[in-house]
Write a protein that holds these residues in place. Structure first.
Motif, mmCIF file in Angstrom:
data_model
loop_
_atom_site.group_PDB
_atom_site.id
_atom_site.type_symbol
_atom_site.label_atom_id
_atom_site.label_comp_id
_atom_site.label_asym_id
_atom_site.label_seq_id
_atom_site.Cartn_x
_atom_site.Cartn_y
_atom_site.Cartn_z
ATOM 1 N N LYS A 144 0.778 -1.034 0.028
ATOM 2 C CA LYS A 144 -0.130 -0.112 0.193
ATOM 3 C C LYS A 144 0.610 1.218 0.034
ATOM 4 O O LYS A 144 0.509 2.494 -0.595
ATOM 5 C CB LYS A 144 -0.886 -0.145 1.249
ATOM 6 N N LYS A 145 2.057 1.097 0.695
ATOM 7 C CA LYS A 145 2.989 2.624 0.860
ATOM 8 C C LYS A 145 3.517 2.748 -0.781
ATOM 9 O O LYS A 145 3.835 3.859 -0.938
ATOM 10 C CB LYS A 145 3.980 2.044 1.739
ATOM 11 N N TYR A 146 3.265 1.776 -1.473
ATOM 12 C CA TYR A 146 3.754 2.033 -2.962
ATOM 13 C C TYR A 146 2.651 2.458 -3.977
ATOM 14 O O TYR A 146 2.816 2.573 -4.982
ATOM 15 C CB TYR A 146 4.643 0.957 -3.479
ATOM 16 N N SER A 147 1.359 2.699 -3.452
ATOM 17 C CA SER A 147 0.430 3.103 -4.303
ATOM 18 C C SER A 147 0.568 4.421 -4.963
ATOM 19 O O SER A 147 0.056 4.597 -5.962
ATOM 20 C CB SER A 147 -0.876 2.897 -3.449
ATOM 21 N N SER A 148 1.322 5.344 -4.449
ATOM 22 C CA SER A 148 1.494 6.468 -4.939
ATOM 23 C C SER A 148 2.582 6.496 -5.864
ATOM 24 O O SER A 148 2.834 7.703 -6.244
ATOM 25 C CB SER A 148 1.568 7.428 -3.945
ATOM 26 N N GLN A 149 3.396 5.686 -6.166
ATOM 27 C CA GLN A 149 4.659 5.455 -6.892
ATOM 28 C C GLN A 149 3.897 5.342 -8.490
ATOM 29 O O GLN A 149 3.053 5.064 -8.790
ATOM 30 C CB GLN A 149 5.420 4.568 -6.739
ATOM 31 N N GLY A 150 4.853 5.686 -9.225
ATOM 32 C CA GLY A 150 4.720 5.741 -10.752
ATOM 33 C C GLY A 150 4.457 4.358 -11.452
ATOM 34 O O GLY A 150 4.747 3.212 -10.423
ATOM 35 N N SER A 151 4.082 4.297 -12.360
ATOM 36 C CA SER A 151 3.659 2.863 -13.277
ATOM 37 C C SER A 151 4.744 2.397 -13.563
ATOM 38 O O SER A 151 5.938 2.865 -13.639
ATOM 39 C CB SER A 151 2.774 3.171 -14.354
ATOM 40 N N SER A 152 4.865 0.892 -13.501
ATOM 41 C CA SER A 152 5.837 0.157 -13.883
ATOM 42 C C SER A 152 6.359 0.374 -15.739
ATOM 43 O O SER A 152 5.772 0.849 -16.180
ATOM 44 C CB SER A 152 5.406 -1.181 -14.078
ATOM 45 N N ASP A 153 7.649 0.410 -15.831
ATOM 46 C CA ASP A 153 7.929 0.570 -17.167
ATOM 47 C C ASP A 153 7.549 -0.633 -17.967
ATOM 48 O O ASP A 153 7.684 -0.651 -19.128
ATOM 49 C CB ASP A 153 9.633 0.419 -17.156
ATOM 50 N N PHE A 154 7.278 -1.761 -17.348
ATOM 51 C CA PHE A 154 6.995 -2.979 -18.357
ATOM 52 C C PHE A 154 5.180 -2.933 -18.425
ATOM 53 O O PHE A 154 4.695 -3.333 -17.328
ATOM 54 C CB PHE A 154 7.597 -4.201 -17.565
ATOM 55 N N PRO A 155 4.805 -3.211 -19.545
ATOM 56 C CA PRO A 155 3.190 -3.237 -19.446
ATOM 57 C C PRO A 155 2.852 -4.405 -19.177
ATOM 58 O O PRO A 155 3.326 -5.593 -19.220
ATOM 59 C CB PRO A 155 3.070 -2.962 -21.052
#
Length: 176
Positions: free
Chosen positions: A104-115
């Protein structure tokens, strides 16, 4: 006089040895403290990597169970479908209760580079669309949990009916 100069030299050397001993003890204490802190950091990093591997393992296990659910549905065996649903339910509960709070603490991080290939059902047209989507781990886990709950809420009779009607349940967007 000779004895006096000898004791003077010995005092000076003993003070020098004592100061060197104190410096050695101080440096040893500093090195031991930093070594302990470094070991704690390494252990916490290893624990973090183990948790990520555990998440990956259980997510893969859930995806395998969802495919097995579709295969069991094609055999028209409701008991086997129920067994797969129980397996999926236990994994989903684990994902939701144990791993969602961790990521949950990573929910505000950007999206992954891998689709991720994302299959979505257009309910108005009744068509399944596929697209590439860049998600972070938290969003991906939430989507897997929502779709997993949808799979579990589908009764085994519905799966069997769909197979008997000639539908390929492996093409269901939630199983893909």
């Amino acid at each position: 006089n000779m004895v006096h100069s000898f004791t003077k030299k010995c005092k000076m050397y003993s003070k020098l040895y004592f100061v060197m001993f104190l410096l050695g003890c101080t440096f040893y204490t500093i090195i031991a403290t930093f070594g302990f802190m470094n070991l704690n950091h390494v252990n916490s990093t290893i624990k973090y990597i183990e948790e990520l591997e555990d998440i990956n393992f259980n997510l893969h296990k859930f995806l395998r169970y969802s495919r097995e659910l579709a295969i069991r549905a094609m055999t028209l065996d409701s008991d086997a479908i129920e067994k797969e649903e129980n397996n999926m339910d236990s994994i989903l509960n684990l994902l939701q209760e144990k791993y969602i709070p961790i990521i949950k603490k990573y929910s505000s991080q950007g999206s992954s580079d891998f689709p991720v290939i994302y299959y979505d059902k257009d309910y108005f047209k009744g068509v399944i669309k596929s697209r590439f989507d860049h998600l972070n781990g938290f969003d991906l886990m939430k989507i897997v949990i929502v779709w997993g709950r949808e799979l579990l809420n589908t009764p085994s009779e519905e799966w069997i009916r769909r197979v008997k009607d000639g539908e390929n349940v492996l093409l269901d967007y939630r199983i893909r």
